[in-house]
Design a protein around this motif. Sequence first.
Motif, PDB file in Angstrom:
ATOM      1  N   MET A   1       0.859  -1.206   0.000  1.00 30.84           N
ATOM      2  CA  MET A   1       0.000   0.000   0.000  1.00 30.84           C
ATOM      3  C   MET A   1       0.888   1.245   0.000  1.00 30.84           C
ATOM      4  O   MET A   1       1.879   1.295   0.728  1.00 30.84           O
ATOM      5  CB  MET A   1      -0.902  -0.013   1.241  1.00 30.84           C
ATOM      6  CG  MET A   1      -1.956   1.070   1.219  1.00 30.84           C
ATOM      7  SD  MET A   1      -3.100   0.909   2.600  1.00 30.84           S
ATOM      8  CE  MET A   1      -3.960  -0.596   2.164  1.00 30.84           C
ATOM      9  N   LYS A   2       0.497   2.215  -0.793  1.00 30.21           N
ATOM     10  CA  LYS A   2       1.332   3.420  -0.908  1.00 30.21           C
ATOM     11  C   LYS A   2       1.319   4.214   0.414  1.00 30.21           C
ATOM     12  O   LYS A   2       0.323   4.234   1.138  1.00 30.21           O
ATOM     13  CB  LYS A   2       0.781   4.316  -2.026  1.00 30.21           C
ATOM     14  CG  LYS A   2       0.937   3.719  -3.417  1.00 30.21           C
ATOM     15  CD  LYS A   2       0.909   4.846  -4.465  1.00 30.21           C
ATOM     16  CE  LYS A   2       1.177   4.317  -5.855  1.00 30.21           C
ATOM     17  NZ  LYS A   2      -0.024   4.229  -6.685  1.00 30.21           N
ATOM     18  N   THR A   3       2.443   4.897   0.636  1.00 28.45           N
ATOM     19  CA  THR A   3       2.597   5.651   1.892  1.00 28.45           C
ATOM     20  C   THR A   3       1.520   6.722   2.048  1.00 28.45           C
ATOM     21  O   THR A   3       1.037   6.947   3.158  1.00 28.45           O
ATOM     22  CB  THR A   3       3.997   6.307   1.929  1.00 28.45           C
ATOM     23  OG1 THR A   3       4.962   5.287   1.680  1.00 28.45           O
ATOM     24  CG2 THR A   3       4.275   6.937   3.275  1.00 28.45           C
ATOM     25  N   ASP A   4       1.135   7.361   0.939  1.00 33.68           N
ATOM     26  CA  ASP A   4       0.130   8.422   1.085  1.00 33.68           C
ATOM     27  C   ASP A   4      -1.219   7.852   1.515  1.00 33.68           C
ATOM     28  O   ASP A   4      -1.969   8.499   2.254  1.00 33.68           O
ATOM     29  CB  ASP A   4       0.030   9.298  -0.184  1.00 33.68           C
ATOM     30  CG  ASP A   4      -0.281   8.501  -1.420  1.00 33.68           C
ATOM     31  OD1 ASP A   4       0.088   7.311  -1.481  1.00 33.68           O
ATOM     32  OD2 ASP A   4      -0.918   9.052  -2.338  1.00 33.68           O
ATOM     33  N   ILE A   5      -1.511   6.618   1.101  1.00 33.19           N
ATOM     34  CA  ILE A   5      -2.771   5.983   1.536  1.00 33.19           C
ATOM     35  C   ILE A   5      -2.665   5.596   3.019  1.00 33.19           C
ATOM     36  O   ILE A   5      -3.623   5.758   3.784  1.00 33.19           O
ATOM     37  CB  ILE A   5      -3.099   4.728   0.681  1.00 33.19           C
ATOM     38  CG1 ILE A   5      -3.178   5.082  -0.807  1.00 33.19           C
ATOM     39  CG2 ILE A   5      -4.392   4.072   1.152  1.00 33.19           C
ATOM     40  CD1 ILE A   5      -4.366   5.933  -1.197  1.00 33.19           C
ATOM     41  N   ILE A   6      -1.512   5.109   3.409  1.00 31.88           N
ATOM     42  CA  ILE A   6      -1.303   4.764   4.826  1.00 31.88           C
ATOM     43  C   ILE A   6      -1.501   6.014   5.691  1.00 31.88           C
ATOM     44  O   ILE A   6      -2.218   5.987   6.699  1.00 31.88           O
ATOM     45  CB  ILE A   6       0.105   4.159   5.034  1.00 31.88           C
ATOM     46  CG1 ILE A   6       0.167   2.773   4.396  1.00 31.88           C
ATOM     47  CG2 ILE A   6       0.466   4.100   6.530  1.00 31.88           C
ATOM     48  CD1 ILE A   6       1.512   2.085   4.461  1.00 31.88           C
ATOM     49  N   ILE A  63      -4.368   6.808   8.589  1.00 27.75           N
ATOM     50  CA  ILE A  63      -4.031   7.247   9.955  1.00 27.75           C
ATOM     51  C   ILE A  63      -4.766   8.555  10.279  1.00 27.75           C
ATOM     52  O   ILE A  63      -5.312   8.727  11.371  1.00 27.75           O
ATOM     53  CB  ILE A  63      -2.498   7.406  10.120  1.00 27.75           C
ATOM     54  CG1 ILE A  63      -1.811   6.058   9.948  1.00 27.75           C
ATOM     55  CG2 ILE A  63      -2.172   8.031  11.485  1.00 27.75           C
ATOM     56  CD1 ILE A  63      -0.288   6.137   9.847  1.00 27.75           C
ATOM     57  N   ARG A  64      -4.806   9.440   9.289  1.00 28.00           N
ATOM     58  CA  ARG A  64      -5.501  10.728   9.494  1.00 28.00           C
ATOM     59  C   ARG A  64      -6.985  10.490   9.760  1.00 28.00           C
ATOM     60  O   ARG A  64      -7.576  11.074  10.667  1.00 28.00           O
ATOM     61  CB  ARG A  64      -5.292  11.600   8.250  1.00 28.00           C
ATOM     62  CG  ARG A  64      -5.650  13.045   8.420  1.00 28.00           C
ATOM     63  CD  ARG A  64      -4.815  13.958   7.517  1.00 28.00           C
ATOM     64  NE  ARG A  64      -5.016  13.706   6.090  1.00 28.00           N
ATOM     65  CZ  ARG A  64      -4.062  13.284   5.255  1.00 28.00           C
ATOM     66  NH1 ARG A  64      -2.841  13.043   5.679  1.00 28.00           N
ATOM     67  NH2 ARG A  64      -4.327  13.080   3.974  1.00 28.00           N
ATOM     68  N   GLU A  65      -7.590   9.600   8.975  1.00 27.70           N
ATOM     69  CA  GLU A  65      -9.022   9.305   9.149  1.00 27.70           C
ATOM     70  C   GLU A  65      -9.278   8.616  10.495  1.00 27.70           C
ATOM     71  O   GLU A  65     -10.286   8.888  11.157  1.00 27.70           O
ATOM     72  CB  GLU A  65      -9.526   8.430   7.986  1.00 27.70           C
ATOM     73  CG  GLU A  65      -9.577   9.160   6.647  1.00 27.70           C
ATOM     74  CD  GLU A  65     -10.508  10.363   6.667  1.00 27.70           C
ATOM     75  OE1 GLU A  65     -11.625  10.230   7.178  1.00 27.70           O
ATOM     76  OE2 GLU A  65     -10.110  11.445   6.176  1.00 27.70           O
ATOM     77  N   ALA A  66      -8.373   7.734  10.883  1.00 24.21           N
ATOM     78  CA  ALA A  66      -8.514   7.063  12.184  1.00 24.21           C
ATOM     79  C   ALA A  66      -8.404   8.089  13.316  1.00 24.21           C
ATOM     80  O   ALA A  66      -9.148   8.027  14.302  1.00 24.21           O
ATOM     81  CB  ALA A  66      -7.449   5.974  12.327  1.00 24.21           C
ATOM     82  N   SER A  67      -7.490   9.043  13.167  1.00 27.52           N
ATOM     83  CA  SER A  67      -7.325  10.087  14.200  1.00 27.52           C
ATOM     84  C   SER A  67      -8.579  10.937  14.324  1.00 27.52           C
ATOM     85  O   SER A  67      -8.977  11.311  15.431  1.00 27.52           O
ATOM     86  CB  SER A  67      -6.160  11.013  13.855  1.00 27.52           C
ATOM     87  OG  SER A  67      -4.986  10.300  13.809  1.00 27.52           O
ATOM     88  N   LYS A  68      -9.176  11.254  13.182  1.00 30.95           N
ATOM     89  CA  LYS A  68     -10.419  12.045  13.208  1.00 30.95           C
ATOM     90  C   LYS A  68     -11.520  11.252  13.904  1.00 30.95           C
ATOM     91  O   LYS A  68     -12.258  11.795  14.741  1.00 30.95           O
ATOM     92  CB  LYS A  68     -10.856  12.388  11.772  1.00 30.95           C
ATOM     93  CG  LYS A  68     -10.172  13.596  11.189  1.00 30.95           C
ATOM     94  CD  LYS A  68     -10.955  14.090   9.976  1.00 30.95           C
ATOM     95  CE  LYS A  68     -10.239  13.782   8.682  1.00 30.95           C
ATOM     96  NZ  LYS A  68     -11.030  13.926   7.485  1.00 30.95           N
ATOM     97  N   ALA A  69     -11.643   9.974  13.555  1.00 30.56           N
ATOM     98  CA  ALA A  69     -12.684   9.129  14.165  1.00 30.56           C
ATOM     99  C   ALA A  69     -12.455   9.008  15.670  1.00 30.56           C
ATOM    100  O   ALA A  69     -13.412   8.922  16.454  1.00 30.56           O
ATOM    101  CB  ALA A  69     -12.683   7.749  13.509  1.00 30.56           C
TER     102      ALA A  69
END
Length: 136
Positions: A1-6, A10-16
């Motif tokens: 998986m590309k780093t930008d997707i990773i 992580i950003r989406e998980a942090s928001k959640a």
Amino acid sequence: MKTDIIKLLIREASKARMNAYAPYSGYLVGAAVIVPSGNIFTGCNVENASYGLSNCAERTAIFKAVSEGQRHIDGIAVIGGPIEAVTDMAYPCGACRQVIAEFSNEDTIVIVAKSEEEYEVYNISELLPHIFQLDK
Ligand code: THU
């Protein structure tokens, strides 16, 4: 998986994580799952006064995806810690590892993150050796 997707996961998980309902433990967890279409499903932990009814962030995110018709996850990011700050990795609990395994294959990645810069990547067999599975 590309780093930008990773990093996006992580950003989406942090928001959640900011939606976590954790008045009893004060430990806020967020998760983000990506499925083959590229869609992302997020989740947080949801606690209950009857403690055992609490649901972890990973299972919230996976159950959201499955209930929207998804059957496979390409990756899941998890981030958790006390309300003030994330200072350590929050590794998925045993129950969540079993649920991740249900919808994973050997290419699925589990990202355990402290931040978008500090994270570890695993596959489910590393986190849960000798997985219990039944033929479908
Ligand atoms: N928790 C998660 O959301 N995911 C895990 O993998 C481990 C623990 C939650 C459950 C509970 O609300 C809080 O963290 C403290 O255990």
